[in-house]
Design a protein around this motif. Structure first.
Motif, PDB file in Angstrom:
ATOM      1  N   PRO A  57      -4.509   1.236   1.408  1.00 18.88           N
ATOM      2  CA  PRO A  57      -5.365   2.432   1.501  1.00 18.88           C
ATOM      3  C   PRO A  57      -5.709   2.769   2.948  1.00 18.88           C
ATOM      4  O   PRO A  57      -5.898   1.872   3.774  1.00 18.88           O
ATOM      5  N   TYR A  58      -5.766   4.057   3.228  1.00 16.80           N
ATOM      6  CA  TYR A  58      -6.100   4.530   4.569  1.00 16.80           C
ATOM      7  C   TYR A  58      -7.456   5.215   4.527  1.00 16.80           C
ATOM      8  O   TYR A  58      -7.791   5.908   3.564  1.00 16.80           O
ATOM      9  N   THR A  59      -8.260   4.999   5.580  1.00 12.21           N
ATOM     10  CA  THR A  59      -9.543   5.688   5.705  1.00 12.21           C
ATOM     11  C   THR A  59      -9.418   6.688   6.843  1.00 12.21           C
ATOM     12  O   THR A  59      -8.927   6.333   7.925  1.00 12.21           O
ATOM     13  N   LEU A  60      -9.846   7.913   6.620  1.00 12.56           N
ATOM     14  CA  LEU A  60      -9.772   8.929   7.667  1.00 12.56           C
ATOM     15  C   LEU A  60     -10.422   8.429   8.946  1.00 12.56           C
ATOM     16  O   LEU A  60     -11.502   7.830   8.901  1.00 12.56           O
ATOM     17  N   GLY A  61      -9.763   8.658  10.072  1.00 13.37           N
ATOM     18  CA  GLY A  61     -10.280   8.188  11.352  1.00 13.37           C
ATOM     19  C   GLY A  61      -9.682   6.866  11.781  1.00 13.37           C
ATOM     20  O   GLY A  61      -9.764   6.484  12.938  1.00 13.37           O
ATOM     21  N   GLY A  62      -9.033   6.178  10.839  1.00  9.23           N
ATOM     22  CA  GLY A  62      -8.429   4.885  11.163  1.00  9.23           C
ATOM     23  C   GLY A  62      -7.163   5.052  11.990  1.00  9.23           C
ATOM     24  O   GLY A  62      -6.475   6.063  11.886  1.00  9.23           O
ATOM     25  N   LYS A  63      -6.887   4.042  12.822  1.00  6.08           N
ATOM     26  CA  LYS A  63      -5.682   4.107  13.666  1.00  6.08           C
ATOM     27  C   LYS A  63      -4.443   3.870  12.814  1.00  6.08           C
ATOM     28  O   LYS A  63      -4.434   3.054  11.901  1.00  6.08           O
ATOM     29  N   ILE A  64      -3.397   4.615  13.121  1.00 10.83           N
ATOM     30  CA  ILE A  64      -2.123   4.468  12.400  1.00 10.83           C
ATOM     31  C   ILE A  64      -1.113   3.843  13.362  1.00 10.83           C
ATOM     32  O   ILE A  64      -0.872   4.365  14.454  1.00 10.83           O
ATOM     33  N   ASN A  65      -0.562   2.696  12.976  1.00 16.66           N
ATOM     34  CA  ASN A  65       0.420   2.019  13.834  1.00 16.66           C
ATOM     35  C   ASN A  65       1.826   2.218  13.303  1.00 16.66           C
ATOM     36  O   ASN A  65       2.032   2.353  12.096  1.00 16.66           O
ATOM     37  N   LYS A  66       2.789   2.230  14.238  1.00 18.53           N
ATOM     38  CA  LYS A  66       4.188   2.335  13.825  1.00 18.53           C
ATOM     39  C   LYS A  66       4.501   1.238  12.831  1.00 18.53           C
ATOM     40  O   LYS A  66       4.126   0.081  13.025  1.00 18.53           O
ATOM     41  N   GLY A  67       5.166   1.602  11.753  1.00 14.25           N
ATOM     42  CA  GLY A  67       5.506   0.617  10.721  1.00 14.25           C
ATOM     43  C   GLY A  67       4.499   0.559   9.588  1.00 14.25           C
ATOM     44  O   GLY A  67       4.771  -0.055   8.554  1.00 14.25           O
ATOM     45  N   ASP A  68       3.326   1.186   9.772  1.00 17.68           N
ATOM     46  CA  ASP A  68       2.313   1.164   8.713  1.00 17.68           C
ATOM     47  C   ASP A  68       2.796   1.907   7.475  1.00 17.68           C
ATOM     48  O   ASP A  68       3.475   2.938   7.576  1.00 17.68           O
ATOM     49  N   LYS A  69       2.415   1.356   6.328  1.00 14.92           N
ATOM     50  CA  LYS A  69       2.648   2.044   5.060  1.00 14.92           C
ATOM     51  C   LYS A  69       1.281   2.269   4.436  1.00 14.92           C
ATOM     52  O   LYS A  69       0.621   1.320   4.023  1.00 14.92           O
ATOM     53  N   LEU A  70       0.863   3.535   4.372  1.00 16.24           N
ATOM     54  CA  LEU A  70      -0.508   3.849   3.980  1.00 16.24           C
ATOM     55  C   LEU A  70      -0.560   4.919   2.902  1.00 16.24           C
ATOM     56  O   LEU A  70       0.362   5.719   2.769  1.00 16.24           O
ATOM     57  N   TYR A  71      -1.664   4.921   2.155  1.00 14.74           N
ATOM     58  CA  TYR A  71      -1.909   6.061   1.267  1.00 14.74           C
ATOM     59  C   TYR A  71      -3.360   6.488   1.386  1.00 14.74           C
ATOM     60  O   TYR A  71      -4.237   5.667   1.634  1.00 14.74           O
ATOM     61  N   TYR A  72      -3.582   7.792   1.247  1.00 11.34           N
ATOM     62  CA  TYR A  72      -4.940   8.321   1.269  1.00 11.34           C
ATOM     63  C   TYR A  72      -5.207   8.984  -0.076  1.00 11.34           C
ATOM     64  O   TYR A  72      -4.583   9.993  -0.426  1.00 11.34           O
ATOM     65  N   ASN A  73      -6.123   8.397  -0.815  1.00 12.32           N
ATOM     66  CA  ASN A  73      -6.471   8.898  -2.141  1.00 12.32           C
ATOM     67  C   ASN A  73      -7.607   9.899  -1.985  1.00 12.32           C
ATOM     68  O   ASN A  73      -8.740   9.535  -1.668  1.00 12.32           O
ATOM     69  N   ASN A  74      -7.306  11.176  -2.179  1.00 12.80           N
ATOM     70  CA  ASN A  74      -8.307  12.228  -2.014  1.00 12.80           C
ATOM     71  C   ASN A  74      -9.006  12.506  -3.335  1.00 12.80           C
ATOM     72  O   ASN A  74      -8.504  13.227  -4.192  1.00 12.80           O
ATOM     73  N   ARG A  75     -10.176  11.887  -3.521  1.00 13.36           N
ATOM     74  CA  ARG A  75     -11.033  12.132  -4.679  1.00 13.36           C
ATOM     75  C   ARG A  75     -10.352  11.844  -6.017  1.00 13.36           C
ATOM     76  O   ARG A  75     -10.704  12.407  -7.049  1.00 13.36           O
ATOM     77  N   GLY A  76      -9.346  10.996  -5.989  1.00 11.78           N
ATOM     78  CA  GLY A  76      -8.667  10.636  -7.221  1.00 11.78           C
ATOM     79  C   GLY A  76      -7.793  11.729  -7.803  1.00 11.78           C
ATOM     80  O   GLY A  76      -7.254  11.585  -8.903  1.00 11.78           O
ATOM     81  N   LYS A  77      -7.635  12.831  -7.073  1.00 11.41           N
ATOM     82  CA  LYS A  77      -6.903  13.974  -7.636  1.00 11.41           C
ATOM     83  C   LYS A  77      -5.719  14.435  -6.797  1.00 11.41           C
ATOM     84  O   LYS A  77      -4.858  15.167  -7.299  1.00 11.41           O
ATOM     85  N   SER A  78      -5.717  14.110  -5.528  1.00 14.87           N
ATOM     86  CA  SER A  78      -4.523  14.377  -4.734  1.00 14.87           C
ATOM     87  C   SER A  78      -4.278  13.158  -3.855  1.00 14.87           C
ATOM     88  O   SER A  78      -5.190  12.359  -3.626  1.00 14.87           O
ATOM     89  N   LEU A  79      -3.024  13.013  -3.409  1.00  9.92           N
ATOM     90  CA  LEU A  79      -2.646  11.769  -2.751  1.00  9.92           C
ATOM     91  C   LEU A  79      -1.716  12.051  -1.580  1.00  9.92           C
ATOM     92  O   LEU A  79      -0.822  12.888  -1.682  1.00  9.92           O
ATOM     93  N   PHE A  80      -1.960  11.357  -0.467  1.00  8.30           N
ATOM     94  CA  PHE A  80      -1.094  11.443   0.710  1.00  8.30           C
ATOM     95  C   PHE A  80      -0.505  10.058   0.940  1.00  8.30           C
ATOM     96  O   PHE A  80      -1.252   9.086   1.078  1.00  8.30           O
ATOM     97  N   ILE A  81       0.814   9.967   0.964  1.00  8.61           N
ATOM     98  CA  ILE A  81       1.479   8.685   1.198  1.00  8.61           C
ATOM     99  C   ILE A  81       2.187   8.776   2.548  1.00  8.61           C
ATOM    100  O   ILE A  81       3.007   9.668   2.760  1.00  8.61           O
ATOM    101  N   LEU A  82       1.848   7.854   3.436  1.00  8.13           N
ATOM    102  CA  LEU A  82       2.388   7.936   4.802  1.00  8.13           C
ATOM    103  C   LEU A  82       3.197   6.692   5.150  1.00  8.13           C
ATOM    104  O   LEU A  82       2.725   5.573   5.013  1.00  8.13           O
TER     105      LEU A  82
END
Ligand code: MN
Ligand code: MN
Length: 453
Positions: A57-82
């Motif tokens: 899981p990713y929290t907004l404002g958190g640093k993103i490093n090369k190689g990271d596999k993250l997801y941002y769950n927006n209110r349980g209804k939309s999803l960003f996979i990075l």
């Protein structure tokens, strides 16, 4: 050199190995369909898939490093996979895949429960574009979330297990339909008549509203809720049917919610399985069927926020990052239906079995409201799909000036990102039980894999 252009048929060109790949892949898709009938369920299912693939899981404002596999769950209804890649994002930008995970359905009103003529019913307000008569006399399941005053969340699900009861909307018998048959379909089937039968046994020792009270008692036993809790609930009636193979050769799949799970699932699997140096952002959006509004729809600034976070973490100018990013806005298109031939123009429509379909533009009345992808971008994608052996085709939603429709493409493109519409052609789109070709589902998966490589 071949001078003429002709659509190719995926099944016709598939050898036994490829045919097995297509069929095996679609078994996973059918499972996804049955478990993800609403946007909330699609997010839950996808988060489980992403976590299994090592995403955190990713929290907004958190640093993103090369190689990271993250997801941002927006209110349980939309999803960003990075997937944060090692490639130079100032030069390559981000590869963005977008699909939506909401589908047309019947939402319950906030005060839905009433009793009439010895039975209890639920009032609905339909969500998205439906033909209302489709929803009469089919088995319905109730899905959704109830939030109690103390913040506790209850997940509701009745009608999907074989032993569950289902829900039902009645229709008038043909014997008495002489007057009804003279009306237009729009006049004959009114939204306020889409009332769902939920119970019929009176509560003993109770004279007034007794069937309704019996229903409330059962809801209270099962979920601990009272009638007032409907006020802060999102409950949806969806078809209770499971995804099924169609045809003696099993070429097709019928299911609820192909629009747009049939693009979401290929995106998710492509994003989670493809090894790539690119930075890939996969977005599962809510609210597409009602205009992409709200903070879970694609018009929300969240996409911008996340692209900014990526740029900041990589030390890249966000404007440069956006200008070099590319997007496939993956949404279904209408498949040519010989039973309604006059609605289509044969050379410019998605044909079933001929692969994932690119719509250069959507919109209505002279492309109005459309993102019209550039020849340059489409030329680039042609090269990519050729390199990876993807069979694909082009299409339009139907005959010019017959109607039209839009997608989220324009909301991505306005961020200065090259964007094109691509998706699986669907028969009976927006019906409770839609139809797609397995060959086209797999073609979409291959196209999305090629795009992010
Ligand atoms: Mn759609
Ligand atoms: Mn739709």
């Amino acid at each position: 050199m071949e001078l003429t252009y002709k659509k190719r048929n995926v099944y016709a060109e598939a050898d036994d190995t490829e045919l097995k790949r297509i069929f095996d892949y679609c078994e996973g898709y059918k499972k996804f369909l049955d478990g993800a009938k609403t946007e909330r369920e699609a997010v839950t299912e996808t988060v489980a898939m992403a976590e299994k693939a090592g995403y955190k899981p990713y929290t907004l404002g958190g640093k993103i490093n090369k190689g990271d596999k993250l997801y941002y769950n927006n209110r349980g209804k939309s999803l960003f996979i990075l997937r944060a890649g090692s490639a130079d994002i100032a030069k390559n930008g981000v590869r963005i895949l977008v699909a939506h995970i909401d589908s047309p359905r019947l939402d319950l009103k906030q005060v839905p429960l009433y009793e009439k003529a010895g039975a209890a019913y639920l009032k609905t307000h339909y969500y998205g574009g439906i033909k209302k008569y489709h929803w009469l006399t089919i088995p319905l399941a109730l899905h959704g979330t109830v939030v109690l005053k103390d913040g506790r969340k209850i997940t509701v699900g009745i009608g999907e297990n074989d032993c569950d009861p289902v829900f039902y909307i009645t229709d008038l018998l043909p014997h008495l339909s002489q007057d009804l048959n003279k009306k237009t379909i729009g006049e004959g089937f009114e939204a306020e008549n889409l009332n769902i039968l939920i119970g019929g046994i009176p509560q003993k020792g109770d004279e007034k509203n007794s069937v309704k009270n019996g229903v409330l008692k059962l809801l209270n036993e099962k979920y601990g809720m009272i009638e007032e809790d409907f006020l802060s609930a999102e409950l949806q009636a969806v078809p209770a049917a499971k995804a099924k193979d169609v045809g003696i050769d099993r070429a097709f799949i019928a299911a609820y919610g192909h629009d747009d799970s049939v693009c979401a699932y290929p995106e998710i699997t492509a994003a989670l399985q493809t090894e790539t140096e690119q930075t890939v952002l996969t977005i599962l959006a809510d609210k597409e069927e009602i205009g992409s509004e709200g903070n879970t729809g694609m018009q929300c600034v969240l996409i911008d926020d996340i692209l900014n976070e990526i740029a900041k973490s990589y030390g890249v100018n966000p404007a440069v990052l956006r200008s070099n990013s590319m997007c496939i806005s993956a949404d279904v298109t209408a498949a040519y239906d010989p039973g309604f031939a006059s609605a289509f123009e044969e050379n410019n429509v998605g044909m079933v079995n001929c692969g994932v379909t690119m719509n250069k533009f959507t919109g209505a009345r002279g492309k109005s409201g459309s993102n019209d992808a550039s020849a340059e971008y489409i030329g680039y994608l042609r090269g990519v799909f050729d390199r990876y052996g993807v069979i694909w085709q082009t299409g339009e939603l139907g005959r010019v000036d017959l109607g039209g429709g839009g997608t989220v493409a324009k909301y991505i493109a306005k961020n200065n990102i090259d964007t094109v519409d691509m998706g699986v052609p669907v028969l009976s789109m927006h019906a409770p039980y839609e139809l797609v070709s397995k060959a086209d589902v797999y073609s979409a998966y291959k196209a999305f894999c090629a795009f992010i490589k």
